[in-house]
Design a protein around this motif. Structure first.
Motif, PDB file in Angstrom:
ATOM      1  N   THR A   1      94.625  17.398 -20.961  1.00  0.00           N
ATOM      2  CA  THR A   1      95.326  18.498 -20.300  1.00  0.00           C
ATOM      3  C   THR A   1      96.648  18.042 -19.687  1.00  0.00           C
ATOM      4  O   THR A   1      97.580  18.839 -19.567  1.00  0.00           O
ATOM      5  CB  THR A   1      94.442  19.139 -19.226  1.00  0.00           C
ATOM      6  N   SER A   2      96.754  16.773 -19.343  1.00  0.00           N
ATOM      7  CA  SER A   2      98.000  16.267 -18.752  1.00  0.00           C
ATOM      8  C   SER A   2      99.129  16.241 -19.777  1.00  0.00           C
ATOM      9  O   SER A   2     100.300  16.377 -19.432  1.00  0.00           O
ATOM     10  CB  SER A   2      97.791  14.871 -18.164  1.00  0.00           C
ATOM     11  N   LYS A   3      98.763  16.067 -21.041  1.00  0.00           N
ATOM     12  CA  LYS A   3      99.766  16.042 -22.119  1.00  0.00           C
ATOM     13  C   LYS A   3      99.819  17.357 -22.873  1.00  0.00           C
ATOM     14  O   LYS A   3     100.620  17.520 -23.794  1.00  0.00           O
ATOM     15  CB  LYS A   3      99.474  14.899 -23.080  1.00  0.00           C
ATOM     16  N   ASN A   4      98.954  18.284 -22.501  1.00  0.00           N
ATOM     17  CA  ASN A   4      98.884  19.589 -23.152  1.00  0.00           C
ATOM     18  C   ASN A   4      98.660  19.455 -24.660  1.00  0.00           C
ATOM     19  O   ASN A   4      99.314  20.135 -25.469  1.00  0.00           O
ATOM     20  CB  ASN A   4     100.137  20.433 -22.887  1.00  0.00           C
ATOM     21  N   HIS A   5      97.742  18.594 -25.017  1.00  0.00           N
ATOM     22  CA  HIS A   5      97.419  18.473 -26.418  1.00  0.00           C
ATOM     23  C   HIS A   5      95.926  18.172 -26.605  1.00  0.00           C
ATOM     24  O   HIS A   5      95.220  17.811 -25.655  1.00  0.00           O
ATOM     25  CB  HIS A   5      98.296  17.441 -27.143  1.00  0.00           C
ATOM     26  N   PHE A   6      95.461  18.398 -27.821  1.00  0.00           N
ATOM     27  CA  PHE A   6      94.087  18.052 -28.157  1.00  0.00           C
ATOM     28  C   PHE A   6      94.086  17.325 -29.494  1.00  0.00           C
ATOM     29  O   PHE A   6      95.064  17.390 -30.248  1.00  0.00           O
ATOM     30  CB  PHE A   6      93.158  19.278 -28.163  1.00  0.00           C
ATOM     31  N   SER A   7      93.016  16.603 -29.745  1.00  0.00           N
ATOM     32  CA  SER A   7      93.009  15.687 -30.880  1.00  0.00           C
ATOM     33  C   SER A   7      91.733  15.778 -31.698  1.00  0.00           C
ATOM     34  O   SER A   7      90.692  16.223 -31.213  1.00  0.00           O
ATOM     35  CB  SER A   7      93.191  14.240 -30.388  1.00  0.00           C
ATOM     36  N   LEU A   8      91.869  15.324 -32.931  1.00  0.00           N
ATOM     37  CA  LEU A   8      90.748  15.282 -33.878  1.00  0.00           C
ATOM     38  C   LEU A   8      90.601  13.860 -34.388  1.00  0.00           C
ATOM     39  O   LEU A   8      91.583  13.210 -34.750  1.00  0.00           O
ATOM     40  CB  LEU A   8      91.020  16.208 -35.062  1.00  0.00           C
ATOM     41  N   LYS A   9      89.374  13.376 -34.406  1.00  0.00           N
ATOM     42  CA  LYS A   9      89.076  12.110 -35.058  1.00  0.00           C
ATOM     43  C   LYS A   9      87.920  12.339 -36.018  1.00  0.00           C
ATOM     44  O   LYS A   9      86.878  12.865 -35.637  1.00  0.00           O
ATOM     45  CB  LYS A   9      88.704  11.025 -34.053  1.00  0.00           C
ATOM     46  N   LEU A  10      88.137  11.978 -37.278  1.00  0.00           N
ATOM     47  CA  LEU A  10      87.113  12.111 -38.313  1.00  0.00           C
ATOM     48  C   LEU A  10      86.884  10.728 -38.898  1.00  0.00           C
ATOM     49  O   LEU A  10      87.800  10.133 -39.480  1.00  0.00           O
ATOM     50  CB  LEU A  10      87.566  13.082 -39.394  1.00  0.00           C
ATOM     51  N   SER A  11      85.699  10.218 -38.752  1.00  0.00           N
ATOM     52  CA  SER A  11      85.420   8.848 -39.156  1.00  0.00           C
ATOM     53  C   SER A  11      84.910   8.772 -40.595  1.00  0.00           C
ATOM     54  O   SER A  11      84.517   9.783 -41.184  1.00  0.00           O
ATOM     55  CB  SER A  11      84.391   8.220 -38.211  1.00  0.00           C
ATOM     56  N   SER A  12      84.958   7.575 -41.135  1.00  0.00           N
ATOM     57  CA  SER A  12      84.388   7.273 -42.454  1.00  0.00           C
ATOM     58  C   SER A  12      84.831   8.269 -43.515  1.00  0.00           C
ATOM     59  O   SER A  12      84.010   8.870 -44.219  1.00  0.00           O
ATOM     60  CB  SER A  12      82.857   7.239 -42.375  1.00  0.00           C
ATOM     61  N   VAL A  13      86.132   8.457 -43.622  1.00  0.00           N
ATOM     62  CA  VAL A  13      86.642   9.486 -44.532  1.00  0.00           C
ATOM     63  C   VAL A  13      86.488   9.070 -45.996  1.00  0.00           C
ATOM     64  O   VAL A  13      86.463   7.887 -46.344  1.00  0.00           O
ATOM     65  CB  VAL A  13      88.108   9.832 -44.232  1.00  0.00           C
ATOM     66  N   THR A  14      86.384  10.086 -46.837  1.00  0.00           N
ATOM     67  CA  THR A  14      86.371   9.919 -48.289  1.00  0.00           C
ATOM     68  C   THR A  14      87.403  10.860 -48.888  1.00  0.00           C
ATOM     69  O   THR A  14      88.029  11.653 -48.162  1.00  0.00           O
ATOM     70  CB  THR A  14      84.992  10.245 -48.880  1.00  0.00           C
TER      71      THR A  14
END
Lengths: 110, 122
Positions: free
Chosen positions: B75-88
């Motif tokens: 919230t301090s940076k006004n952003h949100f993130s996605l992490k998807l592991s073990s991609v194919t």
């Protein structure tokens, strides 16, 4: 897992009317699923057309309307125009914070 | 005017993790009645909801991806993130972020970011 069904494609003449539907592999769609419709042209992000079954998003022409028809959600385009040629996706709220999109309907205007 | 913008690497190697950020401008990400979501679209295919996050950090994930997905919010940076592991290669897609209005009798995705293509390849 429940599948959301849409017609793969539809063709409509300019000025004509077409109704796309959004159903469930098991059960009936109601307003409790908060059906929404999203329009997408190639290379572009989706654009919100209809939400909460029948509420048009800001700036959406009134030739687009949403409803429940029988056991499905429906999007009707009345007086189709050339720039309505797009992919249309419905989204349903499945409860517990979960959403499912339909496979999309490709609409051709010719 | 609320705008969302995705950013992150466009190429990720198989078995590694995909990380994307959605920067929100024009409104506070801490506003109530909204969730912030990730949606993806493989080339030539349909849309798939990945997951949603509230400003408090509460999350919902697609059951088919839940074991590999983490969505976080700053919230301090006004952003949100996605992490998807073990991609194919199956994770190759355009990834969109969007706002989900989540109020009494009102739920919809709008606006959407422009999307960012992530390719999984060695």
């Amino acid at each position: 897992q429940t599948v959301v069904t849409q017609e793969p494609s539809f063709s409509v003449s300019p000025g004509g009317t077409v109704t796309l539907t959004c159903g469930l592999s098991s059960g009936s769609v109601s307003t409790n699923y908060y059906p929404g419709w999203y329009q997408q042209t190639p290379g572009q992000a989706p654009r919100t057309l209809i939400y909460n079954t029948n509420t048009r998003s800001s700036g959406v022409p009134d030739r687009f309307s949403g409803s429940i028809l029988g056991n499905k959600a429906a999007l009707t385009i009345t007086g189709a125009q050339a720039d309505d040629e797009s992919d249309y996706y419905c989204a349903l709220y499945m409860g517990s914070g979960s959403w499912v999109f339909g496979g999309g309907t490709k609409v051709t205007v010719l | 005017q609320l705008q969302l913008q995705e950013s992150g690497p466009g190429l990720v190697k198989p078995s590694e993790a995909l990380s994307l950020t959605c920067s929100v401008s024009g409104a506070s990400i801490s506003s109530g009645s909204y969730y912030w979501v990730w949606i993806r679209q493989p080339p030539g295919k349909g849309l798939e909801w990945i997951g949603s996050i509230f400003y408090s950090g509460s999350t919902y994930y697609n059951p088919s991806l839940k074991s590999r997905v983490t969505i976080s919010i700053d919230t301090s940076k006004n952003h949100f993130s996605l992490k998807l592991s073990s991609v194919t290669a199956a994770d190759t897609a355009v990834y969109y972020c969007a706002r989900l209005t989540y109020a009494v009798a009102k739920r919809w995705f709008d606006p959407w970011g422009q999307g960012t293509l992530v390719t999984v390849s060695s």
